[in-house]
Design an enzyme around this catalytic site. Structure first.
Site, mmCIF file in Angstrom:
data_model
loop_
_atom_site.group_PDB
_atom_site.id
_atom_site.type_symbol
_atom_site.label_atom_id
_atom_site.label_comp_id
_atom_site.label_asym_id
_atom_site.label_seq_id
_atom_site.Cartn_x
_atom_site.Cartn_y
_atom_site.Cartn_z
ATOM 1 N N PHE A 155 -4.397 14.046 -3.216
ATOM 2 C CA PHE A 155 -3.072 14.593 -2.856
ATOM 3 C C PHE A 155 -3.543 15.198 -1.427
ATOM 4 O O PHE A 155 -2.619 15.955 -0.927
ATOM 5 C CB PHE A 155 -2.506 15.563 -3.705
ATOM 6 C CG PHE A 155 -2.274 14.845 -5.075
ATOM 7 C CD1 PHE A 155 -1.580 13.323 -4.969
ATOM 8 C CD2 PHE A 155 -2.545 15.317 -6.260
ATOM 9 C CE1 PHE A 155 -1.460 12.795 -6.065
ATOM 10 C CE2 PHE A 155 -2.254 14.569 -7.324
ATOM 11 C CZ PHE A 155 -1.860 13.359 -7.197
ATOM 12 N N TRP A 159 4.947 13.171 -2.195
ATOM 13 C CA TRP A 159 3.973 14.008 -1.796
ATOM 14 C C TRP A 159 2.973 13.751 -2.813
ATOM 15 O O TRP A 159 1.691 14.134 -2.134
ATOM 16 C CB TRP A 159 4.662 15.493 -1.816
ATOM 17 C CG TRP A 159 3.598 16.569 -1.468
ATOM 18 C CD1 TRP A 159 3.341 17.169 -0.412
ATOM 19 C CD2 TRP A 159 2.669 17.292 -2.328
ATOM 20 N NE1 TRP A 159 2.308 17.954 -0.436
ATOM 21 C CE2 TRP A 159 1.657 18.092 -1.641
ATOM 22 C CE3 TRP A 159 2.504 17.178 -3.772
ATOM 23 C CZ2 TRP A 159 0.917 18.912 -2.216
ATOM 24 C CZ3 TRP A 159 1.390 17.725 -4.402
ATOM 25 C CH2 TRP A 159 0.676 18.796 -3.560
ATOM 26 N N HIS A 160 3.056 13.756 -3.921
ATOM 27 C CA HIS A 160 1.923 13.484 -4.649
ATOM 28 C C HIS A 160 1.143 12.159 -4.664
ATOM 29 O O HIS A 160 -0.111 12.245 -4.826
ATOM 30 C CB HIS A 160 2.335 13.239 -6.167
ATOM 31 C CG HIS A 160 2.800 14.747 -6.752
ATOM 32 N ND1 HIS A 160 3.792 15.392 -6.487
ATOM 33 C CD2 HIS A 160 1.807 15.601 -7.515
ATOM 34 C CE1 HIS A 160 3.773 16.492 -7.359
ATOM 35 N NE2 HIS A 160 2.703 16.641 -7.729
ATOM 36 N N GLY A 161 1.695 11.162 -3.779
ATOM 37 C CA GLY A 161 0.891 10.041 -3.526
ATOM 38 C C GLY A 161 1.724 8.977 -2.916
ATOM 39 O O GLY A 161 2.897 8.781 -3.204
#
Lengths: 368, 466
Positions: free
Chosen positions: B466, B316-318
């Site tokens: 993000f 999700w963060h990247g």
């Protein structure tokens, strides 16, 4: 009840501050140019749907509001105060203030740039000077960080290494070391450059090494307005202006000075006193940045010519070499392509001096 | 538009709040939606329509999820909704990652080209998903008024970098909320604290990290300086933004959940994740971990659940292997702690703090690395591997230059900082003038932050990617 009143007051007070600055930002008259930064300020961007779509309009508007924010200089000063006073930062964007001098911390040593710069000068030698019979000299000028950096624990480049490496790359030129003749007092407190009135011993040494008699008596003239150099604006806190002197005499007054390659081919003599009123008074020396400038000295009858490849430091030094030469040609390859110089200059065995400051050598990408 | 920018502080902020406070109650949500679209369009004009489409999708799915009574059909609608959201997120956020890996694996040219990531998409997609899931679970009612759904998703304080607000938490506030000078004052206070964290601390620490990236010296000290600076940079950057978001929302009458609670005082990684990006952690707990069975399953299944949740958290963060490794790194620590390390940590206070700070710091080296190779290089550099020297002139200079910023950051990353300021204000101004002293403090932060903004343009927000 009292607390409620204070809260209401606080909300309105903070709101009023923000709102007032907003009104100033929107309606105060806008400057076009920032003297302290020596640059044109951003203009209000034109609206375009494409710019809006790509988010460029927002970015441009942000740049515009930053450039035209009310009390911009005062806010920059406040930043400097907070940065120094609270966070105890040692430099402000690479600039520091010690012993009354504003100094740019030139760091790190840029090997690629040194190589690039030396290659350019080597190219000039190979193309124009190798077979011309010229005697070549090289002299390098340390910036102010050379004198104060180490003393105050700032980052400094290895100047000895820099000068040695650079001179070794140009073996055709005799290296004339002037570092021992210079001290921090020989530079302006608020500017990058050195002070002309302090350079007589440097001029004498260079003249002697190049076989020219350059010594002459001078009148020391003080500019009416105090001089605030390029670092004064960048520093953003108030700094005192300093005296600017220039040295002149009858020989210099009688010289013919003209620029080559420009439309009007003119310059305002050795000293352009009108520039003392302009945004950069140091430009009074040889009219500031010029691609090719020629000084003809009728006081020297025999033909003795000097060709100087230079940056702006030479503007204040070269007038002191004038008494020893009938003609001096100054070339700044930041403003003219080095591969077309023979179109403007007759390379015919003149003495050649490569005179550059460490600041320029470390960022010599501007050499053309 | 960034909160910590001149156009926001001195154009958007005053105009919005004048319009908002002057508009009658029934129009306030309309004002929010209108200004939020401008706020979003300022930075991402081309993606405003995408956000509007997601809002409409969420609204329609919500209505259907409530109307349909048959559980199977309801479940199908929810699955379809989740797939459509993940498809949007997947296309915009993860296509580049998959295509890059695909083309590298098969040595072919990427046929699609680069897709630009719409700002805040991870946040608003998660919000709309939670709304539909909550309607499905009957924990909240579907909203009949699309404007309310639009206000919920587009609410500009939390639109682009969280906190991830759940519809059920602010449902009532969206319909009816009260405004008062006290709320505005408290919101302002929170906003200015966030502004100070972001501009006066995070940006300076970010500058230190940038200097490290352009360093001319490979010394172990420099790697430590960077690692510590980044540890605090990311905290103040993100928590500063969250504070500003929560403060702005409070000024508008909303009460959003806290997103950070002094994570660096934690004594275990488990505790750290209860204090760091709380809204994301609880989102994954409630919508992924617990539906998977949580810890009420077999041992191996439980390990699998943790692995899945932290794989997703990292991803999700990247969209890069660094973030996946980062997530799995935490999964490993959480498993080890749950298997017994936590009990040991509870007994040893000093060691537990050092343990958390060191391993979180290392995690952020993975997080910030442009590649796994760079992350590994930065980690090894801490121990002098591949360094020319342990200490050099450049690293000493920058240590001295950023020492106060780092020390101030250390103090304010704990509750001690807040306590010191409170005591100091009380001592100097007394209880009688405490509010006026706080006001002066807010004003000083505003002016200092403005000064930093005017002086330079170094102001990127990390969490925008993000």
């Amino acid at each position: 009840m009292e607390k409620n009143k204070e809260i209401i007051f606080s909300v309105f007070f903070i709101g009023a501050v923000i709102f007032s600055l907003s009104l100033f930002l929107c309606f105060a008259p806008k400057e076009e140019y920032s003297i302290s930064e020596r640059r044109k300020l951003k203009e209000l961007p034109q609206f375009s749907s494409e710019g809006l779509k790509k988010g460029e309009l927002g970015k441009e508007l942000e740049e515009y509001t930053l450039d035209h924010f009310p009390f911009r200089e005062e806010f920059r000063g406040l930043k400097n105060l907070v940065s120094q006073g609270i966070f105890r930062k040692l430099d402000q964007g690479g600039l520091y203030h010690r012993e009354g001098y504003l100094v740019k911390m030139e760091y790190p040593l840029n090997g690629e740039m040194l190589e690039y710069g030396s290659e350019k000068l080597l190219g000039i030698y190979e193309k124009y000077l190798k077979d011309s019979g010229s005697r070549c000299y090289l002299s390098l000028i340390p910036d102010k960080n050379y004198f104060l950096g180490e003393k105050y624990g700032m980052l400094t480049i290895d100047y000895e290494l820099m000068f040695r490496q650079f001179s070794e790359r140009l073996p055709f030129a005799k290296y004339l070391d002037i570092t021992g003749l210079l001290g921090i007092e020989d530079y302006y407190k608020t500017d990058t450059h050195w002070r002309q009135e302090q350079l007589l011993d440097v001029a004498k040494y260079l003249g002697k090494e190049m076989g020219a008699e350059v010594e002459a008596p001078y009148d020391k003239i003080k500019a009416e307005k105090p001089f605030a150099g390029v670092y004064a604006g960048q520093w953003s806190l108030p700094v005192e202006g300093e005296d600017l002197y220039y040295l002149t005499n009858g020989i210099l007054d009688n010289c013919r000075v003209y620029s080559v390659g420009e439309k009007n081919n003119t310059a305002e003599g050795i000293y352009d006193r009108k520039k003392l009123e302009d945004k950069d008074p140091y430009e009074m020396f040889l009219s500031g940045n010029k691609a090719i400038l020629v000084i003809e000295n009728p006081a020297v009858r025999e033909k003795k010519e000097l060709l100087v490849f230079r940056d702006s430091f030479a503007s204040s030094l070269v007038p002191l070499l004038v008494p020893g030469y009938s003609k001096i040609t100054l070339v700044d390859i930041r403003y003219v392509q080095s591969n077309i110089l023979d179109y403007y200059i007759d390379f015919s065995g003149q003495d050649v001096l490569f005179l550059y400051s460490s600041l320029i050598l470390n960022q010599s990408r501007s050499f053309k | 538009m960034l909160f910590s920018s001149i156009p926001f502080l001195y154009c958007f902020f005053p105009i919005f709040f004048i319009c908002y406070y002057l508009s009658p109650s029934f129009m306030k949500n309309g004002v929010i939606v209108l200004f939020s679209l401008v706020f979003y369009g300022w930075q991402e004009g081309r993606y405003v329509l995408l956000m509007v489409a997601v809002i409409l999708l969420g609204y329609v799915y919500g209505v259907f999820l409530e109307r349909v009574e048959k559980p199977k059909k309801k479940k199908m609608i929810l699955i379809f909704a989740i797939i459509s959201y993940l498809a949007i997120l997947g296309y915009f956020k993860y296509t580049n990652f998959f295509m890059d890996n695909f083309s590298r694996l098969f040595s072919i040219k990427n046929p699609i080209g680069t897709i630009l990531l719409p700002i805040g998409i991870s946040f608003y997609i998660f919000q709309i998903m939670s709304y539909n899931i909550d309607v499905y679970r009957n924990t909240c009612k579907a909203q009949k008024n699309p404007l309310i759904v639009a206000a919920y998703i587009s609410l500009f304080p939390q639109l682009i970098a969280g906190p991830i607000v759940r519809y059920k938490d602010i449902e009532e506030q969206l319909l009816q909320r009260s405004h008062s000078f006290l709320k505005t004052y408290e919101g302002m206070k929170k906003f200015f604290i966030g502004l100070g964290k972001k501009i006066l601390l995070a940006n300076q620490l970010g500058e230190c990290c940038d200097i490290f990236r352009q360093r001319g010296e490979d010394s172990s000290l420099f790697f430590w300086l960077y690692a510590i600076a980044f540890l605090f940079h990311i905290y103040f950057d993100f928590s500063g933004y969250s504070d500003m978001a929560i403060g702005l929302a409070e000024m508008m009458g909303f009460r959003l959940m806290e997103n950070f609670n002094y994570p660096y005082i934690s004594r275990s990684i488990t505790e750290f994740w209860r204090r760091w990006h709380i809204s994301l952690g609880t989102w994954f707990r409630d919508y992924v971990y617990i539906p998977l069975g949580g810890n009420r399953v077999t041992f191996s299944r439980w390990l699998f659940n943790i692995g899945i949740v932290w794989f997703l958290t990292g991803f999700w963060h990247g969209a890069s292997w660094n973030f996946i490794l980062w997530g799995m790194y935490f999964a490993l620590f959480l498993m080890i702690e749950k298997l017994g390390l936590k009990k040991y940590l509870e007994k040893n206070r000093f060691f537990s703090h050092c343990y958390v700070l060191f391993f979180v710091m290392v995690s952020f080296l993975i997080f910030d690395g442009l590649s796994l190779k760079e992350a590994g290089r930065n980690f090894l550099g801490l121990f002098g591997v591949g360094c020319e020297t342990l200490v050099g002139a450049e690293s000493i200079y920058y240590l001295k230059n950023f020492l106060i910023v780092i020390l101030v950051s250390v103090v304010f990353a704990t509750p001690i900082g807040k306590l010191i300021v409170k005591k100091l204000l009380q001592k100097v101004f007394g209880k009688r003038y405490f509010i006026l002293a706080e006001t002066a403090g807010m004003l000083l932060i505003l002016l200092a932050a403005t000064a930093y903004l005017v002086d330079g343009s170094f102001n990127p927000f990390l969490y925008f990617r993000f």
